[in-house]
Enzyme design. Sequence first.
Site, PDB file in Angstrom:
ATOM      1  CE  LYS A 147      31.790  47.747  40.375  1.00  0.00           C
ATOM      2  NZ  LYS A 147      32.772  47.510  39.308  1.00  0.00           N
TER       3      LYS A 147
ATOM      4  CD  GLU B 106      31.292  32.666  47.462  1.00  0.00           C
ATOM      5  OE1 GLU B 106      32.386  32.177  47.799  1.00  0.00           O
ATOM      6  OE2 GLU B 106      30.209  32.106  47.679  1.00  0.00           O
TER       7      GLU B 106
ATOM      8  CB  CYS C  77      39.106  32.771  44.610  1.00  0.00           C
ATOM      9  SG  CYS C  77      37.898  31.652  43.893  1.00  0.00           S
TER      10      CYS C  77
ATOM     11  CD  GLU D 212      43.641  35.931  46.890  1.00  0.00           C
ATOM     12  OE1 GLU D 212      43.266  37.083  47.155  1.00  0.00           O
ATOM     13  OE2 GLU D 212      42.863  35.033  46.518  1.00  0.00           O
TER      14      GLU D 212
END
Length: 499
Positions: free
Chosen positions: A192, A268, A302, A399
Amino acid sequence: RTDNDIGIGIQSGTRINIGLKTGTWIGIEGVTETDMERRTEVGIENRADIDTVTDREADIEKAVAAARRAFHRKSEWRQLTASARGRLLHRFADLIERDAEYLSTLETTDNGMLYAMSRLMMQGIAGTVRYAAGLADKVHGDTIPSDFEGFTYTLRQPVGVCGLILPWNGPMSMFVSKVATALAAGCTMVVKPAEQTPLTALALAALLAEAGVPRGVVNVVNGYGPTAGAALTHHPHVAKVSFTGSLEVGKIIQQAAGASNLKRVTLELGGKSPLVICDDADLNVAVPYAAEGVFAHQGQVCVAASRLFVQSKIYDEFVKRAVEYAKNRKVGNPFTEGNQNGPQVDEEMMNKVLGYIEKGKAEGAKLLTGGQRIGTTGYYLEPTVFADVTDNMTIAKEEIFGPVQSILKFETLDEVIDRANDTNYGLAAGIFTTNVQTALQFSNLVEAGIVWVNNYFTFEPRIPFGGFKDSGLGRENGLEGIQQYLETKTVNIAVPKLT
Ligand code: NAD
């Protein structure tokens, strides 16, 4: 993305064609869910070998059933030898190399990545597939000495149907690292992609079909997280989920695994990675690395070096050079040669980054350059530098996922190690120093899944990648990567002594 016109349609056969109406054409404005469904369904009608369906939970049901059939012990896929799986993957890599220009154009169109970057990444993407191809026939168990009259060995077997959920920031590299590894292990799967970036997964699935991967082994379902994604993570016939994305969704996925069939989970997730620049570092090298570490791909990475710790003796000089570097960075159409930053992926992400910039200013960080949107067409942001950032400020904790460099001052290595570790994340870290002892002490003590010394952003399919703490669970790539798609079975055979 720009707001200029673009026509997109999935045509017959295995190609997704993109029609351009104007010169600058990055964006899929105005494609509604229904449009997407209709177009994807056109794709299904013309696709013989791989199920490519749409967003409804029923589609996940259909895709999982296809993957389950393909995993049956008598299926064509399960009859293949490990080396035959390796050969299929090499063929897939050949096709990626053949279509590299087309695929990288699609990736840039999908998420605004600089074309120079997406084109450069194609080599690594094909390399990842070749690494997995080589691994396929090197999966084996152990023989274990027994204290009893017996013989014990282990088998490493594919875990089963996998749900692979992808983020929008690196759709193609995430697709290959998960899919190629799962195929090397012998699994079947439902992929997906992120709703923002539906294109490259379809193109890669078409190439898998062309390479000869049997029908039902790889199924792509484009859809939204709370519907298609949740259906996959709750599905009782999905044995494992590998997810790359935000911490928030990572937690939801682990809960879904626990609430359903205790499926195996690899996560992750995000990061707030510290990069440390020591007094003895070569600033000609460290300044550009630190900037690329947080500006590359508009900061939507990331492992972005989003907390930059600079030692006090060089602090003022470093900040001066960092501001100059940011000011000179060219931002614009990602297809235009020479541009170094493209647009943020969408309006929502752009506004989120602008919100963090406002918080930075309000909490007392010193904004030295940038901080604004560029123009009103497309979601372009100025490369932004904040100095005098302190550990408790929001921009040092959360973040941002945008081109925002936050510079913090430090005095000693001992102090900076504690400050670097004072976060719930633990994905990556870096240090620039010419003292090997400092580099080793930092590398030993920093809580991060990967540490870069005098460089940043080096990735290879051979090196395991993943996070400490809230940055994830498990590892992708390297020899550890394939273990996440395998179950260990122990076989014990009685062998009475011959008397
Ligand atoms: P996201 O978590 O919003 O979405 C990721 C995927 O999860 C999408 O496909 C989305 O549709 C799906 N999803 C959303 N809700 C779901 C649900 N309830 N159930 C199942 N699936 C669901 O993340 P994003 O915004 O696409 O990506 C950015 C994030 O990804 C950042 O935090 C970034 O750090 C992280 N990331 C991590 C790595 C890594 O390797 N550690 C790599 C790239 C990106």
